[in-house]
Write an enzyme that holds these catalytic residues in place. Structure first.
Site, PDB file in Angstrom:
ATOM      1  N   ARG A 122      -3.174 -33.501 -54.375  1.00 15.93           N
ATOM      2  CA  ARG A 122      -2.995 -34.676 -55.229  1.00 15.93           C
ATOM      3  C   ARG A 122      -2.732 -34.105 -56.618  1.00 15.93           C
ATOM      4  O   ARG A 122      -1.708 -33.469 -56.812  1.00 15.93           O
ATOM      5  CB  ARG A 122      -4.239 -35.579 -55.124  1.00 15.93           C
ATOM      6  CG  ARG A 122      -4.082 -36.923 -55.768  1.00 15.93           C
ATOM      7  CD  ARG A 122      -5.232 -37.870 -55.416  1.00 15.93           C
ATOM      8  NE  ARG A 122      -6.560 -37.385 -55.785  1.00 15.93           N
ATOM      9  CZ  ARG A 122      -7.690 -38.056 -55.572  1.00 15.93           C
ATOM     10  NH1 ARG A 122      -7.650 -39.250 -54.998  1.00 15.93           N
ATOM     11  NH2 ARG A 122      -8.863 -37.568 -55.934  1.00 15.93           N
ATOM     12  N   LYS A 148     -16.162 -45.234 -61.672  1.00 14.83           N
ATOM     13  CA  LYS A 148     -14.807 -45.813 -61.650  1.00 14.83           C
ATOM     14  C   LYS A 148     -14.789 -47.153 -60.904  1.00 14.83           C
ATOM     15  O   LYS A 148     -15.677 -47.436 -60.099  1.00 14.83           O
ATOM     16  CB  LYS A 148     -13.826 -44.829 -61.011  1.00 14.83           C
ATOM     17  CG  LYS A 148     -14.120 -44.525 -59.557  1.00 14.83           C
ATOM     18  CD  LYS A 148     -13.238 -43.388 -59.046  1.00 14.83           C
ATOM     19  CE  LYS A 148     -13.554 -43.074 -57.587  1.00 14.83           C
ATOM     20  NZ  LYS A 148     -12.876 -41.854 -57.138  1.00 14.83           N
ATOM     21  N   MET A 185      -8.271 -68.405 -48.455  1.00 22.39           N
ATOM     22  CA  MET A 185      -8.344 -67.772 -49.768  1.00 22.39           C
ATOM     23  C   MET A 185      -9.716 -67.964 -50.419  1.00 22.39           C
ATOM     24  O   MET A 185     -10.283 -67.043 -51.002  1.00 22.39           O
ATOM     25  CB  MET A 185      -7.242 -68.305 -50.690  1.00 22.39           C
ATOM     26  CG  MET A 185      -7.212 -67.567 -52.027  1.00 22.39           C
ATOM     27  SD  MET A 185      -5.969 -68.159 -53.169  1.00 22.39           S
ATOM     28  CE  MET A 185      -4.468 -67.570 -52.425  1.00 22.39           C
ATOM     29  N   TYR A 224      -6.552 -72.004 -40.460  1.00 19.31           N
ATOM     30  CA  TYR A 224      -5.115 -71.708 -40.411  1.00 19.31           C
ATOM     31  C   TYR A 224      -4.762 -70.946 -39.138  1.00 19.31           C
ATOM     32  O   TYR A 224      -5.508 -70.060 -38.709  1.00 19.31           O
ATOM     33  CB  TYR A 224      -4.717 -70.821 -41.599  1.00 19.31           C
ATOM     34  CG  TYR A 224      -4.755 -71.493 -42.936  1.00 19.31           C
ATOM     35  CD1 TYR A 224      -3.937 -72.577 -43.231  1.00 19.31           C
ATOM     36  CD2 TYR A 224      -5.594 -71.004 -43.941  1.00 19.31           C
ATOM     37  CE1 TYR A 224      -3.963 -73.158 -44.489  1.00 19.31           C
ATOM     38  CE2 TYR A 224      -5.616 -71.586 -45.200  1.00 19.31           C
ATOM     39  CZ  TYR A 224      -4.797 -72.673 -45.467  1.00 19.31           C
ATOM     40  OH  TYR A 224      -4.824 -73.238 -46.701  1.00 19.31           O
TER      41      TYR A 224
HETATM   42  C1  LIG Z   1     -13.980 -41.135 -56.547  1.00 21.28           C
HETATM   43  C2  LIG Z   1     -14.208 -39.705 -56.715  1.00 21.28           C
HETATM   44  C3  LIG Z   1     -15.459 -39.152 -56.414  1.00 21.28           C
HETATM   45  C4  LIG Z   1     -16.593 -39.954 -55.796  1.00 21.28           C
HETATM   46  O1  LIG Z   1     -16.339 -40.214 -54.452  1.00 21.28           O
HETATM   47  P1  LIG Z   1     -17.492 -40.732 -53.486  1.00 21.28           P
HETATM   48  O2  LIG Z   1     -16.982 -40.531 -52.131  1.00 21.28           O
HETATM   49  O3  LIG Z   1     -17.730 -42.173 -53.831  1.00 21.28           O
HETATM   50  O4  LIG Z   1     -18.689 -39.928 -53.777  1.00 21.28           O
HETATM   51  C5  LIG Z   1     -15.648 -37.816 -56.676  1.00 21.28           C
HETATM   52  N1  LIG Z   1     -14.655 -37.053 -57.196  1.00 21.28           N
HETATM   53  C6  LIG Z   1     -13.438 -37.559 -57.484  1.00 21.28           C
HETATM   54  C7  LIG Z   1     -12.388 -36.659 -58.044  1.00 21.28           C
HETATM   55  C8  LIG Z   1     -13.165 -38.893 -57.237  1.00 21.28           C
HETATM   56  O5  LIG Z   1     -11.948 -39.379 -57.511  1.00 21.28           O
END
Ligand SMILES: *Cc1c(COP(=O)(O)O)cnc(C)c1O
Length: 383
Positions: free
Chosen positions: A137, A39, A323, A274
């Site tokens: 969640r 992801k 930036m 800045y």
């Molecule tokens: C992002 C995610 C992972 C991986 O997490 P890491 O800490 O990078 O290993 C595993 N399971 C779910 C459901 C996630 O959203």
């Protein structure tokens, strides 16, 4: 290696080290296979390139956060199963079926919608059931006082679905404190209880998975079919100061580099950047660098003397991060000059600069620092 002569700021990724990191994960988890998390463009490392290396290392299952990320992998030719970890809006169910993706079934209602849609198309949609054992969640709640087993079973019985797996997720597997360990172990107990009940009802749960990276490091072999490492195959944890229950030998695959645009001598009493927060005491040699917060170097790290490395010298970033640029105080290192490469993360001579120090200075974890590196950075594969 790609020529960096024309680049102003870039990441250098050691894709070949992914295979080594995968082996280190395998040493911890016994016979549990690896579901490679890709992801957020593999947390800024490049999802396609990482997927190629994972596949080479024998990883046969991928997961992403959302539909567009899954489609990117399909388009690149990956025909492995791809699990989408978040909910896909029902209006996009057609694309879910077109890509043959595996959808996380976040609730019974959601699963019913997907099942109805697939039935109307005379097909079955693939899914994994998410069980909420304490993250609160997404997922069907299965916790003390709220064991919604009937909902889990009902998902398996929907005729528009091909339920191929079941999983849960740990919120505190990174913490070795007593309460957190108890909480996590209880999550495993609850998850196993669900599996036991499915067995009693003669329902094949499909593949079972529960461990993220810290779940792997701190709980090792839980006897599941898959584990879900993201960070670990990239060779880092969320924070290198958080103690872990194992001693793997990971190789961080990401370096972050930029160049010196110019060096100037700033007189005693003058200020840099800045807000005028850095006051020169005596004349200082200030190097301007070609990277800023729009590249993903967090503005929050400003004015903390965060060290970077140029020509093997450790030098502090000074003044506010801008930036597109930032400044380092290179006083005393007369060899540092325009065009030099500055290593913000990575190895430069004897110096090892970690992403962890940036994340800490920004009050966050490596997961965020890595995944918010910006598109404007070039990406170079290390050879
Ligand atoms: C992002 C995610 C992972 C991986 O997490 P890491 O800490 O990078 O290993 C595993 N399971 C779910 C459901 C996630 O959203």
């Amino acid at each position: 290696m790609t020529d960096t002569a024309k680049l102003r700021a870039w990441t250098e990724i050691d894709y070949q080290a992914i295979g080594h990191n995968v082996e280190e994960v395998r040493k911890l988890v016994g016979n549990t296979k690896i579901l490679g998390i890709l992801k957020a463009d593999a947390y800024g490392h490049g999802a396609i390139e990482c997927a190629h290396e994972l596949a080479k290392a024998g990883v046969d299952f991928f997961a992403v956060a959302c539909l567009s990320e899954a489609q990117e992998l399909r388009k690149a030719g990956f025909d492995q199963p791809i699990l989408i970890l978040g909910a896909t809006p029902p209006a996009a169910f057609d694309e879910l079926l077109a890509g043959d993706f595996i959808q996380t079934l976040v609730s019974l209602e959601y699963a019913q919608k997907l099942s109805d849609y697939a039935k109307a198309c005379n097909t079955k949609a693939k899914g994994h059931v998410k069980v909420d054992t304490g993250m609160n969640r997404v997922g069907i709640v299965y916790q003390e006082g709220a064991r919604r087993y009937d909902q889990i079973r009902a998902v398996y019985e929907l005729d528009g679905l091909d339920v191929q797996g079941i999983f849960s997720h740990f919120p505190v597997s990174d913490d070795l404190g007593f309460d957190s360990r108890e909480f996590t172990r209880n999550q495993v107990r609850l998850f196993k209880e669900v599996l036991e009940r499915l067995k009693e009802d003669d329902i094949d749960p499909g593949v079972r998975h529960i461990q993220n990276s810290y779940g792997i490091l701190n709980y090792k072999d839980l006897g599941m079919d898959y584990c879900r490492p993201g960070l670990l195959y990239m060779g880092v944890t969320s924070d290198d100061q958080v103690p872990i229950a194992s001693t793997p030998d990971f190789i961080p695959i990401l370096s972050l580099k930029t160049k010196v645009a110019m060096v100037k001598t700033v007189p005693d009493g003058a200020t840099v950047s800045y807000g005028r927060h850095y006051h020169c005491q005596g004349a200082r040699r200030i190097a301007s660098l070609m990277i800023g917060y729009a590249d993903g170097l967090p503005r929050l790290i400003s004015n903390q003397n965060l060290m970077i490395s140029i020509r093997g010298h450790k030098v502090p970033l000074v003044g506010n991060i801008c930036m597109d640029q930032c400044m380092a105080d290179v006083t005393g290192f007369d060899d540092i000059e325009e065009g030099d490469i500055a290593t913000i993360v990575g190895v430069d001579g004897q110096n090892v600069m970690t992403i962890d120090s940036i994340s800490r200075a920004a009050h966050t974890i490596n997961n965020e620092t890595l995944s918010t590196l910006s598109r404007r950075l070039s990406r170079v594969a290390k050879d």
